[in-house]
Design a protein around this motif. Structure first.
Motif, PDB file in Angstrom:
ATOM      1  N   ARG A   3      91.258 -62.813  21.235  1.00 53.28           N
ATOM      2  CA  ARG A   3      89.980 -62.203  20.862  1.00 53.28           C
ATOM      3  C   ARG A   3      90.008 -61.950  19.367  1.00 53.28           C
ATOM      4  O   ARG A   3      90.938 -61.369  18.840  1.00 53.28           O
ATOM      5  CB  ARG A   3      89.773 -60.900  21.610  1.00 53.28           C
ATOM      6  CG  ARG A   3      88.518 -60.156  21.160  1.00 53.28           C
ATOM      7  CD  ARG A   3      88.255 -58.954  21.999  1.00 53.28           C
ATOM      8  NE  ARG A   3      87.811 -59.445  23.299  1.00 53.28           N
ATOM      9  CZ  ARG A   3      87.739 -58.679  24.377  1.00 53.28           C
ATOM     10  NH1 ARG A   3      88.086 -57.420  24.326  1.00 53.28           N
ATOM     11  NH2 ARG A   3      87.332 -59.195  25.517  1.00 53.28           N
ATOM     12  N   MET A   4      88.946 -62.388  18.708  1.00 53.58           N
ATOM     13  CA  MET A   4      88.769 -62.108  17.284  1.00 53.58           C
ATOM     14  C   MET A   4      87.499 -61.304  17.155  1.00 53.58           C
ATOM     15  O   MET A   4      86.491 -61.608  17.796  1.00 53.58           O
ATOM     16  CB  MET A   4      88.667 -63.412  16.486  1.00 53.58           C
ATOM     17  CG  MET A   4      89.944 -64.216  16.518  1.00 53.58           C
ATOM     18  SD  MET A   4      89.884 -65.879  15.792  1.00 53.58           S
ATOM     19  CE  MET A   4      88.774 -65.783  14.455  1.00 53.58           C
ATOM     20  N   ALA A   5      87.549 -60.273  16.314  1.00 53.16           N
ATOM     21  CA  ALA A   5      86.380 -59.410  16.160  1.00 53.16           C
ATOM     22  C   ALA A   5      86.251 -58.943  14.721  1.00 53.16           C
ATOM     23  O   ALA A   5      87.242 -58.824  14.000  1.00 53.16           O
ATOM     24  CB  ALA A   5      86.483 -58.209  17.084  1.00 53.16           C
ATOM     25  N   ILE A   6      85.025 -58.687  14.334  1.00 55.35           N
ATOM     26  CA  ILE A   6      84.733 -58.003  13.079  1.00 55.35           C
ATOM     27  C   ILE A   6      84.054 -56.701  13.492  1.00 55.35           C
ATOM     28  O   ILE A   6      82.976 -56.701  14.080  1.00 55.35           O
ATOM     29  CB  ILE A   6      83.833 -58.844  12.159  1.00 55.35           C
ATOM     30  CG1 ILE A   6      84.557 -60.134  11.796  1.00 55.35           C
ATOM     31  CG2 ILE A   6      83.449 -58.047  10.919  1.00 55.35           C
ATOM     32  CD1 ILE A   6      83.766 -61.078  10.929  1.00 55.35           C
ATOM     33  N   LEU A  51      88.569 -66.565  22.730  1.00 51.48           N
ATOM     34  CA  LEU A  51      88.980 -67.967  22.730  1.00 51.48           C
ATOM     35  C   LEU A  51      89.850 -68.247  23.944  1.00 51.48           C
ATOM     36  O   LEU A  51      90.551 -67.355  24.429  1.00 51.48           O
ATOM     37  CB  LEU A  51      89.747 -68.281  21.451  1.00 51.48           C
ATOM     38  CG  LEU A  51      88.965 -68.042  20.156  1.00 51.48           C
ATOM     39  CD1 LEU A  51      89.875 -68.228  18.955  1.00 51.48           C
ATOM     40  CD2 LEU A  51      87.779 -68.970  20.075  1.00 51.48           C
ATOM     41  N   PRO A  52      89.830 -69.467  24.429  1.00 45.46           N
ATOM     42  CA  PRO A  52      90.665 -69.813  25.581  1.00 45.46           C
ATOM     43  C   PRO A  52      92.149 -69.682  25.244  1.00 45.46           C
ATOM     44  O   PRO A  52      92.547 -69.678  24.081  1.00 45.46           O
ATOM     45  CB  PRO A  52      90.289 -71.252  25.890  1.00 45.46           C
ATOM     46  CG  PRO A  52      89.617 -71.767  24.683  1.00 45.46           C
ATOM     47  CD  PRO A  52      89.063 -70.594  23.937  1.00 45.46           C
ATOM     48  N   GLU A  59      93.294 -75.519  12.094  1.00 43.24           N
ATOM     49  CA  GLU A  59      91.955 -75.896  11.651  1.00 43.24           C
ATOM     50  C   GLU A  59      90.884 -75.303  12.567  1.00 43.24           C
ATOM     51  O   GLU A  59      89.829 -74.875  12.107  1.00 43.24           O
ATOM     52  CB  GLU A  59      91.799 -77.422  11.592  1.00 43.24           C
ATOM     53  CG  GLU A  59      92.599 -78.086  10.495  1.00 43.24           C
ATOM     54  CD  GLU A  59      94.066 -78.313  10.883  1.00 43.24           C
ATOM     55  OE1 GLU A  59      94.411 -78.227  12.090  1.00 43.24           O
ATOM     56  OE2 GLU A  59      94.862 -78.558   9.977  1.00 43.24           O
ATOM     57  N   GLN A  60      91.155 -75.279  13.865  1.00 47.23           N
ATOM     58  CA  GLN A  60      90.217 -74.683  14.817  1.00 47.23           C
ATOM     59  C   GLN A  60      90.120 -73.175  14.599  1.00 47.23           C
ATOM     60  O   GLN A  60      89.035 -72.603  14.654  1.00 47.23           O
ATOM     61  CB  GLN A  60      90.652 -74.976  16.252  1.00 47.23           C
ATOM     62  CG  GLN A  60      90.573 -76.432  16.617  1.00 47.23           C
ATOM     63  CD  GLN A  60      91.250 -76.721  17.938  1.00 47.23           C
ATOM     64  OE1 GLN A  60      92.295 -76.155  18.249  1.00 47.23           O
ATOM     65  NE2 GLN A  60      90.641 -77.613  18.719  1.00 47.23           N
ATOM     66  N   PHE A  61      91.256 -72.534  14.365  1.00 43.18           N
ATOM     67  CA  PHE A  61      91.279 -71.101  14.103  1.00 43.18           C
ATOM     68  C   PHE A  61      90.443 -70.769  12.872  1.00 43.18           C
ATOM     69  O   PHE A  61      89.635 -69.844  12.887  1.00 43.18           O
ATOM     70  CB  PHE A  61      92.727 -70.632  13.918  1.00 43.18           C
ATOM     71  CG  PHE A  61      92.847 -69.199  13.508  1.00 43.18           C
ATOM     72  CD1 PHE A  61      92.776 -68.188  14.464  1.00 43.18           C
ATOM     73  CD2 PHE A  61      93.031 -68.849  12.184  1.00 43.18           C
ATOM     74  CE1 PHE A  61      92.873 -66.863  14.092  1.00 43.18           C
ATOM     75  CE2 PHE A  61      93.136 -67.530  11.804  1.00 43.18           C
ATOM     76  CZ  PHE A  61      93.061 -66.522  12.757  1.00 43.18           C
ATOM     77  N   LEU A  68      82.591 -66.824  12.709  1.00 42.03           N
ATOM     78  CA  LEU A  68      82.455 -65.410  13.055  1.00 42.03           C
ATOM     79  C   LEU A  68      81.992 -64.607  11.837  1.00 42.03           C
ATOM     80  O   LEU A  68      81.118 -63.743  11.948  1.00 42.03           O
ATOM     81  CB  LEU A  68      83.782 -64.881  13.593  1.00 42.03           C
ATOM     82  CG  LEU A  68      83.772 -63.511  14.234  1.00 42.03           C
ATOM     83  CD1 LEU A  68      82.879 -63.484  15.467  1.00 42.03           C
ATOM     84  CD2 LEU A  68      85.188 -63.105  14.621  1.00 42.03           C
ATOM     85  N   CYS A  69      82.537 -64.924  10.679  1.00 43.94           N
ATOM     86  CA  CYS A  69      82.110 -64.261   9.443  1.00 43.94           C
ATOM     87  C   CYS A  69      80.657 -64.595   9.113  1.00 43.94           C
ATOM     88  O   CYS A  69      79.893 -63.719   8.685  1.00 43.94           O
ATOM     89  CB  CYS A  69      83.023 -64.654   8.288  1.00 43.94           C
ATOM     90  SG  CYS A  69      84.689 -63.996   8.424  1.00 43.94           S
TER      91      CYS A  69
END
Length: 96
Positions: A3-6, A51-52, A59-61, A68-69
């Protein structure tokens, strides 16, 4: 998965979010399957992506983080517009 979050994209206003902002957040969540917009326990506005659990190449990251930004930045104007509308609606109507 990852999980990525801002968080926060925007801090909660002193008086809280109005109905227009809350409707906008709900609408945005129905329009997107990957990126979620929400309000956390403190009332701040956030964006996140889950993300799965498969291996993610660098590169995908970077691509996901960049997007997201971008979503966070592009979210500011509609939220500020909805907030301004709510504040305008809350003002006492002036006598004509």
């Amino acid at each position: 998965g990852m999980r990525m979050a801002i968080n926060p994209v925007m801090q909660k206003p002193e008086i809280g979010w109005g109905d227009s902002v809350l409707r906008l957040v709900n609408l945005l969540n129905t329009q997107s399957r990957m990126i979620n917009v929400g309000i956390d326990r403190e009332g701040d506005l956030f964006v996140k992506v889950d993300l799965p659990s498969q291996d993610i190449e660098f590169e995908q990251f970077v691509y996901v983080l960049f997007n997201l930004c971008q979503v966070s930045e592009q979210l500011l104007v509609p939220v500020l517009q909805a907030k301004a509308y709510d504040e305008y609606e809350e003002q006492p109507k002036r006598a004509a």
